[in-house]
Design an enzyme around this catalytic site. Structure first.
Site, short mmCIF file in Angstrom:
data_model
loop_
_atom_site.label_atom_id
_atom_site.label_comp_id
_atom_site.label_asym_id
_atom_site.label_seq_id
_atom_site.Cartn_x
_atom_site.Cartn_y
_atom_site.Cartn_z
N SER A 137 -9.19 1.18 -0.16
CA SER A 137 -10.26 0.57 -0.94
C SER A 137 -9.68 -0.63 -1.69
O SER A 137 -8.49 -0.93 -1.57
CB SER A 137 -10.82 1.57 -1.93
OG SER A 137 -9.89 1.77 -2.98
N LYS A 138 -10.52 -1.24 -2.49
CA LYS A 138 -10.10 -2.44 -3.24
C LYS A 138 -8.87 -2.18 -4.10
O LYS A 138 -8.09 -3.08 -4.36
CB LYS A 138 -11.24 -2.91 -4.13
CG LYS A 138 -12.38 -3.48 -3.33
CD LYS A 138 -12.96 -4.71 -4.02
CE LYS A 138 -14.01 -5.40 -3.17
NZ LYS A 138 -15.24 -4.60 -3.03
N ARG A 139 -8.74 -0.94 -4.54
CA ARG A 139 -7.58 -0.60 -5.37
C ARG A 139 -6.27 -0.91 -4.67
O ARG A 139 -5.24 -1.15 -5.30
CB ARG A 139 -7.57 0.90 -5.71
CG ARG A 139 -8.54 1.33 -6.79
CD ARG A 139 -8.38 2.79 -7.12
NE ARG A 139 -8.62 3.62 -5.94
CZ ARG A 139 -7.70 4.34 -5.33
NH1 ARG A 139 -6.46 4.37 -5.79
NH2 ARG A 139 -8.01 5.06 -4.27
N GLY A 165 -5.67 -3.45 -2.87
CA GLY A 165 -5.48 -4.90 -2.64
C GLY A 165 -6.63 -5.45 -1.82
O GLY A 165 -7.70 -4.84 -1.75
#
Ligand code: GLU
Length: 435
Positions: free
Chosen positions: A199-201, A203
């Site tokens: 996920s966005k976490r 990167g």
């Protein structure tokens, strides 16, 4: 003929996971002379956006994943309504207000034969009646997905295994509508290095973001293929054509893939190294322009790119590495400066080098090498005694390509200016300086 599809919902950008699903479908189609359909699943009119559709299409084109047919579900609402009616008429669905609901048969079992996960049996007791048409008149995902897959003649459903829970519901719909079942291929998820879903976490996740960060499409495609598939012979570098030759569903892994940014960078570096020099220069020019590093001398730039080509894994990294060629001042790394640019002796050697360079002939790297080597011999010192401080004085750090090339590409004026600056700084003990 094998017919497959990629069916993104345009509620966000094309991300790594979606792009990999698309790639596997594309490869399966191309490796079997089949057909690849792109279907935009834009039935959720509130969450679907034109900008995402455009971005998805652009990213796919950039990656080289061309499609044979393109459909938009938003243009097919009438068709879904028709089939909802027929299910109502045959008593397989019922109305609840304005919504149409599918009656899930009781006391029976659904069996999925998945080409990766094998046989999965689900009791229909676990499946609630399914919305076909929502009360606002829009069709639900499972319903239009089944209708389109069946009517478009899709033979293999290749998608992420986060959709496995939808599959029994979809199989019941195939049966109720009297359609032939396709084959199901649920590919394992992509996880971050902490083993949670990517996920966005972790990167950047969208393909367009990787494009902006200076990754090459061939490298992304190559890396995506290795996320959950392997050739079986340790080979790691494949372009699309090579992948299309080698791909087989049998070689898709059964376990989740781990996204490893360093591996992607390595693959990208490989493609950068192997790019035609002219193409690489052209890719770098927009970055250079953006930074204000415009140069009229393209031979010089080509030479510089050639000198650095094995040293950077993403395009913007080239700018970081070569900044000191373009800018007037140099950022001196504290440690490098402390180690090599402090002694009076270093200042003396650099002074001698400066004088020789000032009078020297810069027309070839060999000339410069000759100047430096003659000086070293004359001083009766080891080459590194001169080269280390010279490198730090000219580049700011201790790591760079060969010093003769550095001097050549910097040119006489910058070299002399930089050496004078450093000599003076050393003699004043680097007083009144930030660096
Ligand atoms: N629109 C769905 C998605 O983006 C497609 C799922 C499928 O491939 O059936 O997740």
């Amino acid at each position: 003929m094998n017919i497959v599809r990629f069916a993104p919902s345009p509620t966000g950008f094309l991300h790594i996971g979606g792009a990999r699903t698309c790639l596997f479908n594309w490869l399966f189609a191309r490796s079997t002379q089949g057909k690849f359909v792109l279907r935009i699943e834009d039935t959720d009119l509130n969450r679907s956006e034109k900008q995402y559709v455009d971005e998805i299409l652009d990213s796919l084109k950039w990656l080289g994943l061309n499609w044979d047919e393109l459909y938009y579900q938003s243009k097919r609402f009438n068709l879904y309504q028709e089939y909802a009616f027929s299910l109502l008429n045959s008593g397989k669905a019922y109305k609840e207000g304005t919504a149409t609901i599918f009656k899930v048969p009781k006391n029976t079992q659904v069996t999925i034969y998945d080409l990766i996960h094998g046989k999965i049996v689900i009791d229909t007791e676990q499946i609630k009646d399914q919305v076909l048409i929502k009360s606002d008149g829009s069709p639900a995902y499972n319903f239009c997905c089944v209708l389109d897959d069946a009517l478009m003649g899709i033979t293999h459903i290749i998608r992420g295994d986060d959709h496995i829970a939808n599959t029994p519901k979809q199989i019941l719909l195939y049966e109720a509508l009297g359609f032939k079942l396709p084959k199901f291929v649920h590919i394992p998820m992509i996880l971050g290095e902490d083993k949670t879903r990517l996920s966005k976490r972790h990167g950047a996740t969208s393909i367009s973001e990787y494009k902006r960060q200076g990754y090459l499409p061939d490298a992304i495609v190559n890396y995506l293929a290795l996320l959950g598939w392997s050739s079986g012979n340790n080979r790691e570098i494949f372009n699309l054509q090579a992948l299309a030759k080698e791909f087989s569903i049998k070689r898709i892994n059964k376990t989740a893939a781990i996204f490893d940014l360093n591996r992607l960078k390595w693959v990208n570096g490989y493609y950068i190294k192997n790019l035609e020099l002219q193409n690489l220069v052209e890719l770098l020019v927009p970055y250079l322009e953006k930074q204000g590093y415009i140069t009229e001398d393209f031979d010089w730039l080509r030479g510089l790119v050639k000198l650095y080509k094995t040293r950077f894994q993403t395009l913007p990294r080239f700018l970081e590495l070569t900044k000191f060629f373009f800018e007037d001042s140099v950022d001196y790394q504290t440690q490098a400066k402390d180690e090599f640019l402090k002694s009076e002796q270093a200042a003396d050697y650099l002074e001698k080098l400066k004088t020789l360079l000032e009078q020297g002939n810069f027309s070839t790297v060999e000339n410069i090498e000759h100047i430096v080597r003659t000086l070293v011999q004359g001083l009766n010192i080891s080459a590194s005694t001169l080269i280390h401080p010279a490198r730090v004085a000219l580049t700011g750090g201790t790591v760079s390509p060969g010093i003769f090339e550095i001097i050549y590409f910097l040119g006489k004026e910058k070299c002399v200016k930089r050496l004078s600056f450093v000599i003076e700084k050393i003699r004043n003990n680097w007083e009144n300086t930030q660096t």
